[in-house]
Design a protein around this motif. Structure first.
Motif, short mmCIF file in Angstrom:
data_model
loop_
_atom_site.label_atom_id
_atom_site.label_comp_id
_atom_site.label_asym_id
_atom_site.label_seq_id
_atom_site.Cartn_x
_atom_site.Cartn_y
_atom_site.Cartn_z
N ASP A 49 2.86 -8.95 6.35
CA ASP A 49 4.12 -8.45 5.80
C ASP A 49 5.25 -8.67 6.80
O ASP A 49 5.11 -8.35 7.98
N ILE B 175 6.97 -2.10 6.97
CA ILE B 175 5.61 -1.56 7.00
C ILE B 175 4.73 -2.35 7.97
O ILE B 175 4.02 -1.77 8.81
N VAL C 173 -2.28 -5.62 6.64
CA VAL C 173 -1.06 -5.23 5.93
C VAL C 173 -0.74 -6.38 4.98
O VAL C 173 -0.47 -7.51 5.41
N ALA D 245 4.44 -6.25 1.39
CA ALA D 245 4.22 -4.83 1.17
C ALA D 245 5.55 -4.06 1.12
O ALA D 245 5.76 -3.20 0.26
N TRP D 246 6.47 -4.38 2.04
CA TRP D 246 7.75 -3.67 2.08
C TRP D 246 8.63 -4.08 0.90
O TRP D 246 9.23 -3.23 0.23
N LEU E 176 7.59 -2.43 -2.31
CA LEU E 176 7.92 -1.01 -2.35
C LEU E 176 9.41 -0.81 -2.69
O LEU E 176 9.76 0.07 -3.50
N THR F 12 0.67 2.32 -4.88
CA THR F 12 1.12 2.54 -3.50
C THR F 12 0.05 2.14 -2.49
O THR F 12 0.36 1.81 -1.35
N ALA G 31 -0.48 -1.53 -0.15
CA ALA G 31 0.21 -1.96 1.06
C ALA G 31 -0.77 -2.37 2.17
O ALA G 31 -0.55 -3.36 2.87
N CYS H 254 0.07 6.31 7.46
CA CYS H 254 0.67 6.27 6.12
C CYS H 254 1.47 7.53 5.82
O CYS H 254 2.55 7.47 5.20
N SER I 3 5.45 7.19 5.32
CA SER I 3 5.91 7.58 3.98
C SER I 3 7.03 8.60 4.07
O SER I 3 8.07 8.48 3.40
N VAL J 95 3.42 4.81 0.72
CA VAL J 95 2.58 3.86 1.45
C VAL J 95 1.18 4.46 1.60
O VAL J 95 1.03 5.56 2.15
N TRP J 96 0.20 3.74 1.11
CA TRP J 96 -1.18 4.21 1.25
C TRP J 96 -2.09 2.99 1.44
O TRP J 96 -1.60 1.86 1.59
#
Length: 480
Positions: free
Chosen positions: A102, A106, A152, A156-157, A160, A173, A176, A206, A210, A242-243
């Motif tokens: 990513d 994140i 990652v 991912a970012w 989101l 979620t 990520a 996370c 988050s 984020v999880w």
């Protein structure tokens, strides 16, 4: 009673324990060597008495044997328990690969988090790689290069941010980050040193990021409206944006496997020893072999018998595992499981045979007669009768010593993860039981595919110990 010849070609019979006077010449000698009582005659003139040499009393022999087995037990068990005495201190030898795919907040945050973790203190080492592929990270775990991997995921970012902008309530979620590990490699170690601690660290990361993301976006005028809209339409985005997910490549589904392999390996040693002793007793001829060739022929006959017995026991062992739920993927896997344990039992049998050949009373007597350097080093001085009696008492403990040796020195690598042990114990990887256990895990769970190496190593040990046992067969003493 014993019968001894005199100079006039007649014979006389004497009762055991009787004080005997024999009329012989100075050049004549009559001797009887039977167990611990030796009767010799060296006379210069008629009328000299026979000398009787007796071994130590029974309680002395018992005390010496107890001392010998206690020392052996202390040394071997101390060595075995030492392998797991400081696992926390060596947890840093376990590598967790970190792959960031990513380009956003994140990925950068997790890389910084991983690098901030100090190796040691019971934590594995997080190694940030430059890999650009999820498959590379997965293969490192599957090939037993890394104990785990944290990836990652790409975008991912950005994904989101897009979910916040569109208030997408279907956004996953947990997409990520992915945590990869392989429980089949060593179930107890993975659970206690890898999956558990790393899961806790990722969870903390996370939760922290988050909360930070929600606070930052809520206070930023350009994104605050999206946060307010998400609170109504996509509340999941605010609770945990984020999880992570977990990917256990080969779960340890056979619940009894760890305990079963430990107990099973020990039982195979014990059953091999008892089978060898039974074979040794059943095939003992009425007349001992007179030549080395006859002794070797007898050994080969015993080898055929013990090979057949271990063949049957190893088949039973394989059927037991199948009944316990080991889902062998193919007939070849079933045969491989049986073969590796059969070869291992043959190796045990030949090890016991070699121990029987080496620790014989005739060999012990040679120590005292030659007074060689090895005997001096081991027993300080083999000139003393006490040291000779101590050495001869090793015969009384050779069976438990052989069993202890096989279980302890094989169990170092079979029942322990040597990455968590002092470098002194790394020789445990070469022991046959370690390869038998690793092959068993591969065949029961799948995963680490080095079956050819494991089966080959056990076969080499079996062949090697056969030749050791064959060439240590003691040469029969000539008839007196």
């Amino acid at each position: 009673k014993t019968q001894m010849a005199s100079t006039n070609n007649q014979s006389e019979t004497f009762a055991a324990g009787q004080c005997v006077f024999i009329d012989v010449t100075a050049e004549s000698q009559a001797s009887l060597d039977k167990g611990q009582i030796t009767i010799t005659k060296e006379a210069d003139a008629p009328g000299d008495a026979v000398n009787v040499k007796k071994g130590p009393p029974l309680f002395v022999k018992a005390a010496l044997a107890s001392l010998a087995i206690s020392i052996l037990f202390y040394v071997m068990v101390f060595i075995y328990l030492g392998v797991s005495s400081n696992q926390t201190g060596y947890t840093q030898n376990l590598e967790i690969a970190v792959v960031n795919l990513d380009d956003g907040i994140i990925g950068k945050a997790f890389v910084a988090f991983a690098r901030s973790l100090q190796a040691g203190n019971g934590l594995p080492t997080f190694n940030v790689l430059s890999s650009t592929s999820y498959d590379d990270a997965r293969n490192r775990v599957a090939d037993a290069v890394s104990w785990g991997a944290v990836v990652v995921q790409p975008n991912a970012w950005n994904n989101l941010v897009a979910a916040f902008q569109t208030t997408d309530n279907t956004f996953v979620t947990s997409s990520a980050i992915q945590f990869i590990y392989d429980e089949s490699r060593f179930p107890t170690v993975v659970a206690s040193r890898v999956s558990g601690p790393v899961r806790a660290l990722i969870t903390a990361f996370c939760q922290n990021i988050s909360a930070s993301i929600v606070n930052k976006m809520g206070s930023d005028p350009s994104t605050s409206a999206s946060v307010s809209a998400a609170a109504v339409s996509a509340p999941r985005l605010l609770s945990q944006p984020v999880w992570f997910t977990e990917n256990n490549l080969h779960p340890a589904t056979v619940q009894v496997a760890t305990f079963g392999l430990t107990v099973g390996m020990i039982l195979l040693v014990v059953f091999t020893w008892s089978s060898w002793m039974a074979t040794y007793g059943m095939t003992t001829p009425a007349t001992p072999p007179a030549t080395l060739e006859e002794a070797r022929a007898l050994f080969l006959a015993r080898f055929v018998v013990i090979t057949w017995i271990t063949f049957c026991i190893s088949l039973s062992f394989t059927f037991i595992w199948q009944a316990l739920g080991a889902n062998f993927p193919s007939a070849a896997a079933w045969v491989s499981f049986w073969l590796v344990h059969w070869l291992n039992m043959v190796n045990y049998g030949m090890t016991f045979a070699a121990a029987t050949h080496i620790l014989t009373f005739q060999k012990v007597r040679k120590f005292k007669k030659k007074r060689n350097v090895v005997a001096v080093v081991l027993f300080v001085s083999c000139r003393t009768s006490a040291s000779f009696h101590f050495l001869s008492c090793l015969q009384l403990v050779q069976a438990p010593a052989a069993i202890l040796f096989m279980i302890i020195f094989n169990g170092v690598g079979a029942f322990n993860e040597l990455s968590l042990a002092n470098p002194f114990y790394q020789w445990g990887w070469a022991m046959p039981m370690a390869h038998a256990v690793m092959a068993s895990r591969t065949l029961i769970y799948g995963g680490r595919d080095q079956l050819g190496i494991d089966v080959g190593a056990v076969a080499i040990w079996a062949v090697f110990m056969f030749f050791v046992a064959f060439f240590t067969i003691p040469k029969p003493k000539p008839a007196q």
